[in-house]
Design a protein around this motif. Structure first.
Motif, mmCIF file in Angstrom:
data_model
loop_
_atom_site.group_PDB
_atom_site.id
_atom_site.type_symbol
_atom_site.label_atom_id
_atom_site.label_comp_id
_atom_site.label_asym_id
_atom_site.label_seq_id
_atom_site.Cartn_x
_atom_site.Cartn_y
_atom_site.Cartn_z
ATOM 1 N N PHE A 123 -11.657 17.954 8.844
ATOM 2 C CA PHE A 123 -10.672 18.159 9.902
ATOM 3 C C PHE A 123 -10.493 16.835 10.639
ATOM 4 C CE2 PHE A 123 -13.190 21.996 9.293
ATOM 5 C CZ PHE A 123 -12.229 22.982 9.119
ATOM 6 N N ASP A 124 -9.291 16.294 10.631
ATOM 7 C CA ASP A 124 -8.994 15.078 11.383
ATOM 8 C C ASP A 124 -8.402 15.452 12.733
ATOM 9 O OD1 ASP A 124 -9.786 13.004 9.565
ATOM 10 O OD2 ASP A 124 -8.096 13.592 8.300
ATOM 11 N N HIS A 125 -8.964 14.873 13.792
ATOM 12 C CA HIS A 125 -8.546 15.203 15.158
ATOM 13 C C HIS A 125 -7.715 14.083 15.783
ATOM 14 C CE1 HIS A 125 -11.395 18.369 14.523
ATOM 15 N NE2 HIS A 125 -12.454 17.574 14.594
ATOM 16 N N GLY A 126 -6.980 13.355 14.974
ATOM 17 C CA GLY A 126 -6.186 12.265 15.502
ATOM 18 C C GLY A 126 -7.071 11.115 15.950
ATOM 19 N N GLU A 127 -6.718 10.479 17.055
ATOM 20 C CA GLU A 127 -7.473 9.330 17.537
ATOM 21 C C GLU A 127 -8.832 9.720 18.103
ATOM 22 O OE1 GLU A 127 -5.173 7.124 20.287
ATOM 23 O OE2 GLU A 127 -3.640 6.530 18.817
ATOM 24 N N SER A 128 -9.047 11.001 18.357
ATOM 25 C CA SER A 128 -10.305 11.403 18.996
ATOM 26 C C SER A 128 -11.468 11.513 18.019
ATOM 27 C CB SER A 128 -10.121 12.744 19.707
ATOM 28 O OG SER A 128 -9.755 13.751 18.767
ATOM 29 N N GLY A 129 -11.196 11.633 16.684
ATOM 30 C CA GLY A 129 -12.306 11.689 15.736
ATOM 31 C C GLY A 129 -12.047 12.635 14.589
ATOM 32 N N TRP A 130 -13.129 13.155 13.999
ATOM 33 C CA TRP A 130 -13.015 14.042 12.843
ATOM 34 C C TRP A 130 -14.282 14.877 12.718
ATOM 35 C CZ3 TRP A 130 -17.019 13.104 9.568
ATOM 36 C CH2 TRP A 130 -17.587 11.824 9.596
ATOM 37 N N THR A 131 -14.157 15.957 11.942
ATOM 38 C CA THR A 131 -15.288 16.841 11.652
ATOM 39 C C THR A 131 -15.296 17.109 10.148
ATOM 40 O OG1 THR A 131 -15.092 17.915 13.807
ATOM 41 C CG2 THR A 131 -16.388 19.061 12.132
ATOM 42 N N GLU A 132 -16.489 17.131 9.566
ATOM 43 C CA GLU A 132 -16.608 17.356 8.129
ATOM 44 C C GLU A 132 -17.728 18.348 7.850
ATOM 45 O OE1 GLU A 132 -15.842 13.995 5.194
ATOM 46 O OE2 GLU A 132 -18.011 14.261 4.991
ATOM 47 N N VAL A 133 -17.439 19.319 6.991
ATOM 48 C CA VAL A 133 -18.408 20.325 6.574
ATOM 49 C C VAL A 133 -18.580 20.202 5.065
ATOM 50 C CG1 VAL A 133 -18.988 22.776 6.508
ATOM 51 C CG2 VAL A 133 -17.672 21.851 8.443
ATOM 52 N N ARG A 134 -19.819 20.110 4.605
ATOM 53 C CA ARG A 134 -20.116 19.998 3.178
ATOM 54 C C ARG A 134 -21.091 21.093 2.750
ATOM 55 N NH1 ARG A 134 -19.489 14.838 0.486
ATOM 56 N NH2 ARG A 134 -18.555 13.250 1.846
ATOM 57 N N GLY A 135 -20.960 21.504 1.496
ATOM 58 C CA GLY A 135 -21.911 22.442 0.918
ATOM 59 C C GLY A 135 -22.028 22.203 -0.573
ATOM 60 N N ALA A 136 -23.221 22.441 -1.133
ATOM 61 C CA ALA A 136 -23.429 22.227 -2.568
ATOM 62 C C ALA A 136 -24.515 23.146 -3.074
ATOM 63 C CB ALA A 136 -23.794 20.767 -2.856
ATOM 64 N N ALA A 137 -24.349 23.582 -4.320
ATOM 65 C CA ALA A 137 -25.376 24.339 -5.031
ATOM 66 C C ALA A 137 -25.594 23.654 -6.370
ATOM 67 C CB ALA A 137 -24.942 25.785 -5.239
ATOM 68 N N ASP A 138 -26.864 23.484 -6.744
ATOM 69 C CA ASP A 138 -27.221 22.719 -7.939
ATOM 70 C C ASP A 138 -28.411 23.414 -8.587
ATOM 71 O OD1 ASP A 138 -28.275 20.816 -9.713
ATOM 72 O OD2 ASP A 138 -29.130 19.617 -8.095
ATOM 73 N N GLY A 139 -28.361 23.603 -9.886
ATOM 74 C CA GLY A 139 -29.481 24.235 -10.567
ATOM 75 C C GLY A 139 -29.497 23.892 -12.037
ATOM 76 N N TYR A 140 -30.689 23.928 -12.623
ATOM 77 C CA TYR A 140 -30.794 23.706 -14.063
ATOM 78 C C TYR A 140 -32.131 24.239 -14.573
ATOM 79 C CZ TYR A 140 -33.600 19.537 -12.890
ATOM 80 O OH TYR A 140 -34.542 18.682 -12.387
ATOM 81 N N ASP A 141 -32.143 24.479 -15.871
ATOM 82 C CA ASP A 141 -33.363 24.840 -16.585
ATOM 83 C C ASP A 141 -33.819 23.632 -17.392
ATOM 84 O OD1 ASP A 141 -33.465 27.542 -15.782
ATOM 85 O OD2 ASP A 141 -31.908 28.033 -17.228
ATOM 86 N N GLN A 142 -35.106 23.363 -17.353
ATOM 87 C CA GLN A 142 -35.662 22.249 -18.118
ATOM 88 C C GLN A 142 -36.805 22.748 -18.991
ATOM 89 O OE1 GLN A 142 -35.898 17.990 -17.145
ATOM 90 N NE2 GLN A 142 -37.988 18.418 -16.570
#
Length: 637
Positions: free
Chosen positions: A290-309
């Protein structure tokens, strides 16, 4: 150093600190904003202004970054002749890249791998593949190079921005935006070491605000020298990416990858021995900005990772069960940046990740389960003292609750950048890194002991001389305390005690140059050196392989030469040098490449690699890297 570490909570509260760039309104994220960057057409002047993320955890120009940052762009990756991300990293100044067996690499920055498990690897700024052994599996992160836009590398401590596992530095693999991948492309490769490989990508728009692409690859690679049963590296992968503009100032990116790899290695023992490593898994990750113009920004991240070895030992080609497990990693973060005034920018964030390893077996048929949860709070205060000077106070505070717990670790730093002109920057930094005390050794055995601590002083400069020459010099002085230097036995329980009175002082640096002597000629070169003195190590227990002093080559160097005699014809050469270290002799490597654009849609390449000798060792095992060559055809529809 210990007193500096104790100041970390105060630093975090007083400064709300972690080194960041200016607000997104001033330096927009090109991927989020959809800016059109073609790195292949950048001049040296424009290259200084290319936004990079790895140094500050958000977009910031290379010229304003107060860290030892190197960016390898798309044409450099393509013309390197390398066929995997790990191989491309050989051309990054100062990195120590050594192939253990096909698909498995030892890689580090300035101190070797002893006490520090390699470097943190990110894909599009997202942490993935945090394995049980705390080493990246490059046979799993085998992205087709055709989808990689650039590779950003920080040599030096990155823990103040990225938390644990970043003491040696950070590697960020940036993939291409979907809007730049319209149409179809296929590639085929055949060679002596690259036995048979093929890849495809296809992308298009799904409306005015959404773009997507698919990609896939099949690769069969030869093993090293000598060859035994199962000695090869195979990797099959398929992935996707979607970029969508949800609203005027809201952008969403979702991507995923599934991989199925097979890694076989060989050793010179009688009878023949081969370890067969089979990995199946993948990841999905998302970023909402989310860009808030000149005042700044907000970012949300998520990830799922899996494997069999599944790792099996073969003796006379008879399988013998050894190690099999499943790993699952979930990671989420929220980051917010705001400009309090014209001179002050603050950034804060939190992240949490959970790692679960199921059916974990070591030297026994009894399965175990390992659980680890970690939370990080990071923050930053950027203060523009003047038009040309920026002061940054930053840090990361982490808590890791694992088997028997490991408690709190802190990663503070202070940075200063002075840019009196657009073509000249001087920067300096003081950093302290304290990794979690709960460690998992290469043997796979969980141990709890005091972790090594790193205090780092860095000084660097970047200078551009018109459009013909760009120089970058980065120097460092490191002090490492609390290194493992022996073992004892607890009298009552008989438990193993880990002694940590070892220490190392190291200094050195990297000099990198990019030179355009005439039109259509580009020459790059680098020299890197590390001088180390390790103390308080019992020579009867710790040899050269077991100390920083013995593990890091004193001198590393390399150069690339690119020439385009006529439009559409490319001639390239790589030269790589690594001085003797421990039991590994000095080695040279020379690669040659010829690329020809047969038409607007079709190109061919002929590449020879490791041309200096039939084979040579790079790592602490008996398998050696072999001479090879391949032929590649690419067609675009």
């Amino acid at each position: 150093m210990k007193s500096f570490l104790r100041l970390t909570p105060g630093l975090l509260l007083a400064s709300v600190a972690l080194s960041q760039a200016e607000a997104a309104a001033q330096e927009p994220d090109p991927q989020a904003a959809g800016a059109d960057f073609n790195l292949g057409e950048l001049s040296l002047e424009q290259l200084m202004e290319v936004p990079v993320e790895v140094g500050t955890r958000q977009s910031q120009s290379l010229a304003r970054t107060a860290a030892s940052v190197f960016v390898m762009n798309e044409p450099e990756i393509r013309r390197s002749g390398m066929r995997s991300v790990a191989e491309v990293l050989r051309l990054v100044p100062g990195l120590v890249i050594a192939q253990d067996v096909p698909g498995a690499y030892g890689f580090s920055s300035r101190l070797g791998e002893y006490e520090f498990a390699g470097m943190l690897v990110l894909i599009d700024g997202q942490r993935l593949y945090t394995t049980l052994l705390r080493r990246e599996y490059f046979q799993a992160i085998d992205l087709p190079l055709a989808v990689v836009e650039r590779i950003e590398v920080v040599r030096g401590p990155g823990g103040a921005r990225w938390g644990d596992k970043a003491s040696q530095g950070v590697i960020n693999i940036v993939t291409k935006r979907a809007a730049a991948m319209a149409g179809a492309r296929i590639t085929g490769v055949v060679g002596t070491e690259e036995h048979l490989a093929g890849s495809f990508r296809y992308g298009q728009s799904a409306g005015a605000d959404t773009d997507w692409y698919l990609f896939g690859r099949l690769a069969q690679r030869d093993g090293g020298h000598p060859t035994t049963a199962g000695d090869r590296w195979d990797n099959n992968a398929i992935g996707m990416r979607v970029d969508s503009k949800l609203a005027e100032h809201t952008n969403l990116t979702v991507d995923g990858l599934y991989h199925d790899s097979f890694l076989g290695d060989s050793y010179v023992v009688a009878p023949g021995y081969s370890s067969l490593n089979m990995i199946k898994g993948g990841h999905v990750k998302a970023k909402l900005r989310f860009d808030h113009g000149e005042s700044g920004w907000t970012e949300v991240r998520g990830a799922a990772d899996g494997y069999d070895q599944d790792i099996r030992d073969y003796l006379d080609d008879v399988p013998d069960f050894f190690l099999r497990y499943r790993e699952e990693l979930f990671d989420a973060s929220v980051q917010h940046s705001w400009r309090a005034s014209a001179e002050h920018t603050f950034t804060v964030g939190v992240s949490v990740r959970s790692l679960t390893v199921e059916n974990y077996r070591v030297f026994t048929d009894v399965g175990n389960e390992y659980n680890e949860t970690r939370g990080d709070a990071f923050a930053a205060w950027d203060w523009d003292l003047s038009e040309h000077v920026r002061f940054t106070l930053g840090g990361n505070l982490g808590y890791q609750d694992g088997n028997r717990g490991s408690g709190i670790d802190s990663q503070p730093d202070v940075r200063l950048a002075w840019a009196p002109a657009d073509d000249f920057t001087v920067w300096t930094a003081l950093s302290a890194n304290h990794e979690p005390d709960s460690k998992i050794a290469d043997s796979g055995l969980l141990v709890r002991r005091k972790a090594s601590q790193l205090l780092a002083y860095e000084l660097g400069l970047r200078k551009r001389f018109g459009e013909s020459l760009l120089l970058q010099l980065d120097t460092f002085v490191y002090s490492v305390d609390d290194q493992l230097n022996g073992f004892d036995t607890e009298p009552i329980s008989g438990a193993t005690l880990y002694l940590t009175e070892g220490s190392t002082d190291a200094f050195g640096g990297e000099l990198h140059a990019a030179w355009n002597p005439v039109q259509r000629v580009r020459i790059t070169s680098y020299l890197a050196s590390t001088e180390a003195n390790s103390r308080n190590f019992d020579p009867s227990l710790f040899g050269d392989q077991s100390t920083i002093e013995g593990q890091v080559p004193r001198l590393r160097g390399g150069a690339t030469f690119g020439y385009e005699p006529v439009p559409g014809l490319e001639l390239d050469c790589n030269v790589i040098y690594t001085q003797r270290r421990a039991d590994i002799p000095t080695w040279w490597r020379v690669d040659l490449r010829i690329g020809w654009n047969v038409s607007d849609d079709t190109s061919i390449e002929v590449v020879g690699q490791n041309l200096t000798d039939p084979q040579h060792p790079e790592y602490y095992y008996s398998e050696e890297i072999e001479r090879g060559g391949y032929f590649m055809v690419t067609h675009r529809f």
